[in-house]
Design a protein around this motif. Structure first.
Motif, PDB file in Angstrom:
ATOM      1  N   THR A  92      -7.834 -22.845  12.000  1.00 40.66           N
ATOM      2  CA  THR A  92      -6.961 -23.841  11.378  1.00 40.66           C
ATOM      3  C   THR A  92      -6.250 -24.709  12.425  1.00 40.66           C
ATOM      4  OG1 THR A  92      -5.313 -22.093  11.158  1.00 40.66           O
ATOM      5  CG2 THR A  92      -6.561 -22.639   9.194  1.00 40.66           C
ATOM      6  N   PHE A  93      -5.745 -24.071  13.490  1.00 39.43           N
ATOM      7  CA  PHE A  93      -5.022 -24.860  14.503  1.00 39.43           C
ATOM      8  C   PHE A  93      -5.968 -25.854  15.180  1.00 39.43           C
ATOM      9  CE2 PHE A  93      -3.105 -25.344  18.813  1.00 39.43           C
ATOM     10  CZ  PHE A  93      -1.918 -25.952  18.411  1.00 39.43           C
ATOM     11  N   SER A  94      -7.165 -25.384  15.545  1.00 39.93           N
ATOM     12  CA  SER A  94      -8.114 -26.262  16.231  1.00 39.93           C
ATOM     13  C   SER A  94      -8.645 -27.340  15.293  1.00 39.93           C
ATOM     14  CB  SER A  94      -9.290 -25.452  16.776  1.00 39.93           C
ATOM     15  OG  SER A  94      -8.810 -24.505  17.681  1.00 39.93           O
ATOM     16  N   LEU A  98      -8.859 -31.591  15.096  1.00 37.87           N
ATOM     17  CA  LEU A  98     -10.082 -32.367  14.862  1.00 37.87           C
ATOM     18  C   LEU A  98      -9.889 -33.340  13.695  1.00 37.87           C
ATOM     19  CD1 LEU A  98     -12.860 -29.633  15.388  1.00 37.87           C
ATOM     20  CD2 LEU A  98     -11.720 -31.083  17.069  1.00 37.87           C
ATOM     21  N   VAL A  99      -9.238 -32.864  12.637  1.00 37.64           N
ATOM     22  CA  VAL A  99      -8.979 -33.741  11.475  1.00 37.64           C
ATOM     23  C   VAL A  99      -8.021 -34.861  11.883  1.00 37.64           C
ATOM     24  CG1 VAL A  99      -7.947 -33.830   9.160  1.00 37.64           C
ATOM     25  CG2 VAL A  99      -9.459 -31.938   9.770  1.00 37.64           C
ATOM     26  N   VAL A 185     -10.298 -33.280  22.297  1.00 40.88           N
ATOM     27  CA  VAL A 185     -10.348 -32.352  23.435  1.00 40.88           C
ATOM     28  C   VAL A 185      -9.356 -31.201  23.219  1.00 40.88           C
ATOM     29  CG1 VAL A 185      -9.947 -32.116  25.923  1.00 40.88           C
ATOM     30  CG2 VAL A 185     -11.139 -34.125  25.047  1.00 40.88           C
ATOM     31  N   HIS A 186      -8.172 -31.522  22.689  1.00 39.24           N
ATOM     32  CA  HIS A 186      -7.190 -30.465  22.402  1.00 39.24           C
ATOM     33  C   HIS A 186      -7.781 -29.431  21.445  1.00 39.24           C
ATOM     34  CE1 HIS A 186      -4.125 -32.777  24.423  1.00 39.24           C
ATOM     35  NE2 HIS A 186      -3.173 -31.956  24.058  1.00 39.24           N
ATOM     36  N   GLY A 187      -8.392 -29.920  20.363  1.00 42.93           N
ATOM     37  CA  GLY A 187      -8.957 -29.002  19.368  1.00 42.93           C
ATOM     38  C   GLY A 187     -10.001 -28.084  19.974  1.00 42.93           C
ATOM     39  N   LEU A 188     -10.884 -28.647  20.778  1.00 47.76           N
ATOM     40  CA  LEU A 188     -11.958 -27.840  21.370  1.00 47.76           C
ATOM     41  C   LEU A 188     -11.417 -26.878  22.431  1.00 47.76           C
ATOM     42  CD1 LEU A 188     -14.706 -30.626  21.687  1.00 47.76           C
ATOM     43  CD2 LEU A 188     -14.504 -28.854  19.919  1.00 47.76           C
ATOM     44  N   ALA A 189     -10.510 -27.405  23.281  1.00 47.89           N
ATOM     45  CA  ALA A 189      -9.979 -26.561  24.363  1.00 47.89           C
ATOM     46  C   ALA A 189      -9.164 -25.392  23.808  1.00 47.89           C
ATOM     47  CB  ALA A 189      -9.120 -27.410  25.302  1.00 47.89           C
TER      48      ALA A 189
END
Lengths: 457, 48
Positions: A92-94, A98-99, A185-189
């Motif tokens: 959910t956080f990641s 992305l959303v 990038v935040h979501g993936l990292a």
């Protein structure tokens, strides 16, 4: 999803309990990013042509959903286990990022609110409580220190995210395309970073104890129970609501400084021999963040030695005296102002970090994560009420023609009063009546004994 | 005081130590970066 099942996370022989704090930190360092949201505010306002209030909304919704998901998801977290909870938090956080990335790319503000605020907020709430009861089962001899490490991570998350997010915006650009890439990038990292927690977390076999430690020998006297209370019953006890008041007052008092730190120090020393510039005020804000984070670990560890009631006497009583010292120090020593406010902020952080261990003392470890989740509604209330009170009082002070430290006289006085209310609530806490205790057999069934657990014993 | 579940074999103990180092590095590396950046900001309070 067998990998996520509670029965699959029972520690095998040889598993070291010091592997659990990093699992918790992998989650808390990530979700602590929430407190660095302000980095994105200005770029979002320019890119999406929105107001300052609108750019704060994703964060505010996130904190609101944090409280709600912790309160309503706590029982499920206890039932499904820490790996399931950490996995849900990861997803959910990641995916929230992305959303939100998609939202910025398509110039859809409400998609940003939905992504970061609602979806990401679920990750904040579930992630925040996910390691709490597990850490206390691994560290029954030092529950304050164990949860202090994790909750320190939530404070530390912003320290990591602030410079990281800022440097990424510099690299990708603060236009819609750059912000969208930064969110992506935040979501993936964060997904990669949090996966350590999901893979690493384990619960101890049910009868496991650290060698040489026996239940009932803790500091804290008769407040520490070896019995267990369910989350459903805990909210029926007056002790739960006293702790709710304690947490709410402590958080509100801390926010009183945290929210206005930069203008406050400049107002206090304007027109004196040692005025504080805006740049220096940024350094002061950073020092407060450090004190907030350090207090989470240090004071909650101290609570293992002096007991939970005593440490809250220090947070609330000591906090009130320090506020008084700041009030009486008008236009005086910068050092006294900085040190006093740093200690108040360390008490603020300590209050967050020690409360799971206080709950464990009163209600046992059976559903302490779920009880903690319900208690976090006090944070939601304080998070909304605290800044509103301070802002309203400062604004009315300005209208009345006050300047400098006088702007804060009334709000600091109010903070002292709130801390006194919290102090009294803490004094009224007594052991929970045995009628709320779970029968031994019910608590045992809930922890789902498995052949693997028995073998590990 | 034992920090482990049961009594591990020598091989298990060794791999457990390696795992401990790796996972603590995983979480402390970004934290050290954050603290470093923080100290740079804090200096502004004292360098006027």
């Amino acid at each position: 999803m067998g990998f996520l099942e509670r029965s699959r996370v029972v520690a095998e022989p040889g598993w070291n309990r010091w592997l659990i704090p990093p699992a918790a930190l992998a989650i808390h360092f990530s979700i602590g990013q929430a407190y660095a949201w302000s980095i994105f505010k200005l770029p979002l306002e320019k890119s999406l042509h929105i107001s300052s209030t609108a750019s704060a909304l994703p964060f505010q919704i996130g904190i609101l959903v944090l409280g709600l998901s912790a309160a309503f998801g706590g029982t499920l977290v206890e039932k499904r286990g820490p790996r399931w909870a950490m996995f849900v938090a990861l997803v959910t956080f990641s995916s929230g990022f992305l959303v939100a990335s998609l939202g910025v790319a398509t110039r859809s503000y409400w998609l940003v609110v939905l992504g970061y605020g609602v979806i990401g907020g679920i990750g904040l709430g579930i992630g925040y409580i996910s390691p709490v009861s597990t850490l206390m089962k691994w560290f029954p001899d030092r529950p304050g220190m164990a949860t202090g490490i994790a909750i320190m991570g939530f404070g530390g998350g912003a320290l990591i995210a602030s410079p990281w997010s800022a440097s990424m915006l510099s690299a990708f650009g603060a236009d819609p395309s750059g912000i969208a890439t930064t969110f992506l990038v935040h979501g993936l990292a964060y997904a990669v970073f949090m996966s350590l927690g999901v893979v690493l977390v384990r619960v101890p076999p049910d009868s496991w104890r650290p060698t040489g430690w026996e239940p009932g020998g803790d500091t804290g006297g008769k407040l520490v129970t070896t019995a267990n209370v369910s989350a459903k019953n805990a909210v029926r006890t007056y002790q739960f609501w006293l702790l709710w008041v304690v947490l709410c007052m402590n958080v509100t008092a801390g926010i009183g400084i945290l929210e206005k730190a930069s203008p406050m120090i400049q107002d206090f020393f304007r027109g004196t021999a040692s005025p504080v510039s805006a740049t220096a005020a940024a350094g002061f804000v950073a020092l407060l963040s450090l004190a907030n984070m350090t207090g989470r670990f240090v004071w909650s560890s101290v609570s293992d030695v002096i007991g939970r009631r005593n440490i809250y006497r220090l947070y609330l009583g000591g906090g009130a005296l320090l506020y008084l010292a700041v009030l009486l120090n008008k236009s005086g020593s910068t050092a006294l102002f900085v040190v006093s406010t740093m200690v108040i902020l360390s008490f603020y952080g300590g209050g967050f970090a020690t409360v799971p261990a206080y709950l464990k003392d009163l209600f046992g470890t059976y559903q302490v994560g779920a009880i903690h989740g319900r208690l976090l509604t006090a944070w939601s209330v304080a998070g909304v009420a605290g800044p509103e009170i301070v802002d309203a009082l400062a604004d009315s002070g300005k209208k009345a023609g006050h300047t400098g430290p006088d702007l804060y006289t009334f709000s600091f006085g109010l903070m002292i009063a709130l801390l006194v209310v919290g102090f009294i609530a803490n004094e009224l806490v007594r052991p929970v009546h045995p009628r709320f205790h779970e029968p031994e057999s019910a608590a045992q069934i809930e922890t789902e004994h498995t052949p693997a657990e028995k073998a590990a014993n | 005081m034992s920090d482990q579940v049961g009594a591990p074999a020598a091989e298990t103990a060794k791999s457990s130590s390696v795992l401990l180092v790796v996972v603590w590095l995983w979480v402390t590396a970004p934290f050290v970066y954050g603290i470093y950046e923080l100290t740079l900001t804090v200096r502004k309070l004292f360098l006027k």
